[in-house]
Every structure is written in structure tokens, then in C-alpha cells.
Scaffold this motif. Structure first.
Motif, PDB file in Angstrom:
ATOM      1  N   HIS A 228       0.991  -1.232   0.109  1.00 18.48           N
ATOM      2  CA  HIS A 228       0.018  -0.041   0.086  1.00 18.48           C
ATOM      3  C   HIS A 228       0.824   1.332  -0.237  1.00 18.48           C
ATOM      4  O   HIS A 228       0.585   2.312  -0.512  1.00 18.48           O
ATOM      5  N   HIS A 229       2.064   1.286   0.520  1.00 16.48           N
ATOM      6  CA  HIS A 229       2.889   2.420   0.516  1.00 16.48           C
ATOM      7  C   HIS A 229       3.402   2.693  -0.790  1.00 16.48           C
ATOM      8  O   HIS A 229       3.220   3.735  -1.467  1.00 16.48           O
ATOM      9  N   ALA A 230       3.899   1.741  -1.617  1.00 19.35           N
ATOM     10  CA  ALA A 230       4.063   1.623  -2.934  1.00 19.35           C
ATOM     11  C   ALA A 230       3.120   2.122  -3.851  1.00 19.35           C
ATOM     12  O   ALA A 230       2.941   3.174  -4.858  1.00 19.35           O
ATOM     13  N   MET A 231       1.751   1.546  -3.450  1.00 17.61           N
ATOM     14  CA  MET A 231       0.627   2.017  -4.319  1.00 17.61           C
ATOM     15  C   MET A 231       0.290   3.520  -4.198  1.00 17.61           C
ATOM     16  O   MET A 231       0.047   4.247  -5.136  1.00 17.61           O
ATOM     17  N   ALA A 232       0.551   3.976  -3.093  1.00 18.52           N
ATOM     18  CA  ALA A 232      -0.089   5.440  -2.601  1.00 18.52           C
ATOM     19  C   ALA A 232       0.893   6.203  -3.133  1.00 18.52           C
ATOM     20  O   ALA A 232       0.417   7.015  -3.914  1.00 18.52           O
ATOM     21  N   GLN A 233       2.104   5.925  -3.540  1.00 21.79           N
ATOM     22  CA  GLN A 233       3.297   6.875  -3.997  1.00 21.79           C
ATOM     23  C   GLN A 233       2.913   6.837  -5.520  1.00 21.79           C
ATOM     24  O   GLN A 233       2.906   8.028  -5.988  1.00 21.79           O
ATOM     25  N   ARG A 234       2.844   5.558  -6.193  1.00 18.74           N
ATOM     26  CA  ARG A 234       2.461   5.795  -7.537  1.00 18.74           C
ATOM     27  C   ARG A 234       1.233   6.392  -7.765  1.00 18.74           C
ATOM     28  O   ARG A 234       1.083   7.211  -8.824  1.00 18.74           O
ATOM     29  N   GLN A 235       0.319   6.316  -7.068  1.00 20.21           N
ATOM     30  CA  GLN A 235      -1.095   6.774  -7.677  1.00 20.21           C
ATOM     31  C   GLN A 235      -1.277   8.434  -7.062  1.00 20.21           C
ATOM     32  O   GLN A 235      -1.832   8.962  -7.757  1.00 20.21           O
ATOM     33  N   HIS A 236      -0.526   8.663  -6.266  1.00 17.59           N
ATOM     34  CA  HIS A 236      -0.401  10.218  -5.753  1.00 17.59           C
ATOM     35  C   HIS A 236       0.212  10.923  -7.047  1.00 17.59           C
ATOM     36  O   HIS A 236      -0.272  12.044  -7.346  1.00 17.59           O
ATOM     37  N   ALA A 237       1.278  10.304  -7.601  1.00 12.45           N
ATOM     38  CA  ALA A 237       1.659  10.874  -8.677  1.00 12.45           C
ATOM     39  C   ALA A 237       0.677  11.047 -10.035  1.00 12.45           C
ATOM     40  O   ALA A 237       0.899  12.168 -10.774  1.00 12.45           O
ATOM     41  N   LYS A 238      -0.145  10.433  -9.958  1.00  9.82           N
ATOM     42  CA  LYS A 238      -1.202  10.486 -11.055  1.00  9.82           C
ATOM     43  C   LYS A 238      -2.673  11.328 -10.585  1.00  9.82           C
ATOM     44  O   LYS A 238      -3.357  11.189 -11.337  1.00  9.82           O
ATOM     45  N   ASN A 239      -2.321  11.699  -9.094  1.00  6.24           N
ATOM     46  CA  ASN A 239      -3.697  12.637  -8.973  1.00  6.24           C
ATOM     47  C   ASN A 239      -4.691  11.862  -8.649  1.00  6.24           C
ATOM     48  O   ASN A 239      -5.714  12.089  -8.771  1.00  6.24           O
ATOM     49  N   ARG A 240      -4.542  10.373  -8.192  1.00  3.25           N
ATOM     50  CA  ARG A 240      -5.532   9.391  -8.080  1.00  3.25           C
ATOM     51  C   ARG A 240      -5.732   9.133  -6.450  1.00  3.25           C
ATOM     52  O   ARG A 240      -6.648   8.498  -6.148  1.00  3.25           O
ATOM     53  N   LEU A 241      -4.695   9.217  -5.406  1.00  4.54           N
ATOM     54  CA  LEU A 241      -4.890   9.086  -4.076  1.00  4.54           C
ATOM     55  C   LEU A 241      -5.703   9.984  -3.471  1.00  4.54           C
ATOM     56  O   LEU A 241      -5.565  11.232  -3.598  1.00  4.54           O
ATOM     57  N   LEU A 242      -6.692   9.414  -2.527  1.00  4.01           N
ATOM     58  CA  LEU A 242      -7.323  10.253  -1.726  1.00  4.01           C
ATOM     59  C   LEU A 242      -7.181   9.831  -0.311  1.00  4.01           C
ATOM     60  O   LEU A 242      -7.785   8.603   0.062  1.00  4.01           O
ATOM     61  N   LEU A 243      -6.659  10.369   0.470  1.00  2.00           N
ATOM     62  CA  LEU A 243      -6.429  10.347   1.880  1.00  2.00           C
ATOM     63  C   LEU A 243      -6.975  11.376   2.757  1.00  2.00           C
ATOM     64  O   LEU A 243      -6.490  12.583   2.800  1.00  2.00           O
TER      65      LEU A 243
END
Length: 244
Positions: A101-116
Motif C-alpha cells: 500500500h505504501h508503493a501503491m499510494a506513492q505511484r497513484q499520488h503521482a497520477k492525482n488518484r490517491l485520496l487520503l
């Protein structure tokens, strides 16, 4: 239809797993109005209690440098909640889920997809919601909260974020949960499709694997892990890698 254009043929297609979805209305008031009278009253009560704790904020992580810190904070809060219930929590149930989940969050944040999403009261974090957005669909992964705060608080904040970001649907993922239904979710079924290349041996191998996996799931997960083990009060252990 796609498999029909290949050498594969469908052996079985069945609706097997419940899957819950929320339609996102245009405004938060519209979301509240579609709830039952009891749930509207419960939500208003919960938000009133939250206001009594102190100044309330609902924010979303936006800075890339905060992703690691935010995920660490979310995981700790999630685990704290489930440990208090006598359970391991997602991140101890599933081996290697933390680095995943750490890796997923980093990758998807770069694509403006992460919402925390973080909810604070009197400058203390009381709830967090972890999700991803692809186009107009938001995928709600997990939530976390302190013991004296209702789960409705986190979901209400998530719904507000979904409306603000132009989402039209919140995908609450696999599994049936009554509290999600009470908050307005509809339940559909995930379809399981088994396909094989031509040949009796290939079909037999696939059928054998399918039967073995269903037997393992029924005996290990549904009976032992989910029912018997908790009742016996045995110490928690991660999910079996064979089952996974």
C-alpha cells in the motif's frame, strides 16, 4: 464475448461474490436526504458529538512529501481500531500489505488518484479514509477511527470529498456489509469466469483447481478463520499464503 474470439472457451460463469456501490448525489444535503429517518438522525447526532470535541477539519493529503507520513498514520490508526476489537486488522492479516500500500499510494499520488482524507477535532486525528479515484469512480479501500468516533463520520467526509472531486460513484469493493447498506449502498454480484483452452485434460485440471480452491476457502477461511478461531479466543495469525 472476448473469449469467444480466442482459443479459450468459457467453462463456467457464475455470480459468486457480493460487491457494494454508492451512487454519489450532486450535493451532500442530497446524500443526507436519501438516508432513512433513523440514519439521518444518527449522522446528525454523530456530527454534533464531533463538534463538541472541538474545532473540526476535513482535509485531503495533497503534498507528495506527506504520502509516507500519511500512510503510516492511517495504518497505525486502522490497526489500533481493530486491535481494540481483538482482531489483527488488515495490515497484519495480509502479509506484505504495508509495503504494497505504501508503493501503491506513492505511484497513484503521482497520477492525482490517491485520496487520503483526514478528520480532526481539536487538532487531533479522529478518523481517516483511504481511497483512489479513477475518472468519476472512487474506490474506497479502508477506513480508520478512534474508539469514540462513529464510522459514519469518516464516510460522510469521504462522500463530501467525492462530491467535491466530481465522482459519480463510490465503489465499496467486495463483500456485503449491513452498515454500508444503511448508508445507501446497493449490492451487486461479482461474476466469476473460468475459461480453458480446448482439451479434456485442460478442462479437468481447471475443474480440479476450482474445486480445491473452493474447498480450501470454505474450510479454512469461512469456517476456521472467520468463525471457529475467534470463538476459541486463539491469538491472531496472518492469513495463510496457500489460501491467498
Amino acid at each position: 464475448s472476448a473469449l469467444a474470439q480466442t482459443a479459450f472457451s468459457v467453462v463456467k460463469a457464475v455470480d459468486r461474490h457480493p460487491h457494494m456501490l454508492f451512487d454519489v448525489p450532486p450535493t451532500f444535503d442530497a446524500f443526507v436526504e436519501q438516508l432513512s429517518t433513523k440514519e439521518r438522525r444518527n449522522l446528525r447526532r454523530d456530527e454534533r458529538k464531533l463538534d463538541e470535541l472541538g474545532s473540526v477539519t476535513r482535509t485531503s493529503l495533497t503534498d507528495a512529501s506527506d504520502v509516507t507520513r500519511g500512510m503510516d498514520q492511517f495504518i497505525a490508526l486502522h490497526q489500533q481500531h481493530w486491535r481494540a476489537q481483538g482482531q489483527l486488522g488488515h495490515f497484519d492479516d495480509w502479509p506484505q500489505s504495508r509495503p504494497f500500500h505504501h508503493a501503491m499510494a506513492q505511484r497513484q499520488h503521482a497520477k492525482n488518484r490517491l485520496l487520503l482524507t483526514e478528520i480532526t477535532a481539536a487538532e487531533s486525528t479522529v478518523a481517516m479514509e483511504y481511497s483512489y479515484q479513477f475518472g468519476t469512480r472512487m474506490h474506497w479501500i479502508l477506513g480508520a477511527r478512534v474508539p469514540n468516533v462513529s464510522g459514519r463520520i469518516g464516510f460522510a467526509a469521504l462522500m463530501r470529498q467525492a462530491i467535491d472531486r466530481g465522482a459519480t460513484r463510490i465503489d465499496a469493493l467486495r463483500g456485503y456489509y449491513e452498515y454500508k447498506r444503511l448508508l445507501g449502498a446497493s449490492c451487486i454480484q461479482q461474476r466469476e469466469i473460468l475459461a480453458a483452452r480446448p482439451g479434456l485434460l485442460r478442462r479437468a485440471r481447471l475443474a480440479g483447481f476450482s474445486c480445491a480452491s473452493q474447498l480450501l476457502d470454505g474450510v479454512y477461511y469461512r469456517v476456521w478463520f472467520s468463525r471457529i478461531r475467534p470463538r476459541l479466543g486463539l491469538p491472531g495469525r496472518p492469513l495463510s499464503r496457500l489460501w491467498i
